[in-house]
Design an enzyme around this catalytic site. Sequence first.
Site, PDB file in Angstrom:
ATOM      1  N   GLU A  58       0.824  -1.200   0.000  1.00 27.63           N
ATOM      2  CA  GLU A  58       0.000   0.000   0.000  1.00 27.63           C
ATOM      3  C   GLU A  58       0.866   1.262   0.000  1.00 27.63           C
ATOM      4  OE1 GLU A  58      -2.197  -3.017   2.698  1.00 27.63           O
ATOM      5  OE2 GLU A  58      -0.160  -2.611   1.988  1.00 27.63           O
ATOM      6  N   SER A 309       6.768 -40.191   4.488  1.00 31.88           N
ATOM      7  CA  SER A 309       6.601 -40.026   5.927  1.00 31.88           C
ATOM      8  C   SER A 309       5.968 -38.681   6.257  1.00 31.88           C
ATOM      9  CB  SER A 309       7.963 -40.152   6.620  1.00 31.88           C
ATOM     10  OG  SER A 309       7.868 -39.856   7.995  1.00 31.88           O
TER      11      SER A 309
END
Length: 369
Positions: A58, A309
């Site tokens: 911004e 895993s």
Amino acid sequence: MTAELSSTDWGFLRRAMGIGRQGWGRVHPNPMVGCVLVKDGEIVAEGWHEEVGGPHAEAHALSRAGHAARGATAYVSLEPCDHYGRTPPCSEALIEAGISCVVYGASDPGPASAGGDQTLREGGVEVIGPVLSPEQSRAENPAFFFNQEHGATYVALKLAQTLDGRIASGPGTRTPITGEESQRETHRLRAGFDAIMVGSNTVLVDDPLLTVRGDLPFRKQPSRIILDSDAEIPDTARLFEDVHDSPVIVFCSETAPDGAVRRLQDAGGTVQRVPKAEVGLSMDAVLSVCWERGIRSIFCEGGGILGSSLIESGWARRLFLFVAPFVLGERAVPAFPGLASEGVWKAWQPVETARVFGRDVLLTFDRID
């Protein structure tokens, strides 16, 4: 509760999200954010978060717009921040610039930075948002959202496989799978993470550098994490050639030989002992240490046993799967050993359309649960 937008509004918001992604590799662990300022249907300025610690999206857009920002609508991919950190609050900057309306995509999950929506409304600014669903919000900045919501390190898994789901022609055999274009994308992906992780077998077979290479904008080299239960990797591995630029952290078991540990420490590595699990090391312990060391995101590049895993345990949250157009046959090494059950994959959903890199295809999935 999400808001509805017109097709025109969606176009400007997608533009903000797109330019925000230019911060990849430069702003993590902060989120990627883009901002587009529009007045009378025309873009008057835009900006994105370009550097961690630097001005937010911004602020860049407002600076470029100058007086033209008064009365404009700001389209921002993430709710404007509402706290004093390294930079002032974006919510106050938007009010002071005379922005009439803010349309934002995702709510800020940060307990310190959230609240910009309310501040803007109290300052007389019309606010529309959030307009993205929770799943869409997380997909845009997955590591940031996971860190904020769980207080834990985010893990993404990358694998390259053939059409028949194989990652090597045989155990202990280095087998190139993807082409140069996919390899360049892999380096770009690496740049957006705090660390790259592999198992010791990958080091023993491939002797990789595990660094970001090529003409890419990135803030710093990721750390390298090696899971090596018995501290077996050689101290002559290429990983140790540049430990000052890219630290090497070796996780080993509590019973690893002291001499082997000292050997890796003498080579410049940091060795951390953790408990064993049923297979390999305790990932809970590994990731807990990583969080304590400030490692907020990990890009795991396998191999197959480690990747499987991570998926089975639920630690892997995103899967980058490169698929190359050839087969290796049934005797080759599977990408996901032991994960044949359909139930393991029910939580996974595609998060973007497939992308093509040379002859290869990249499929991206997120764990939704």
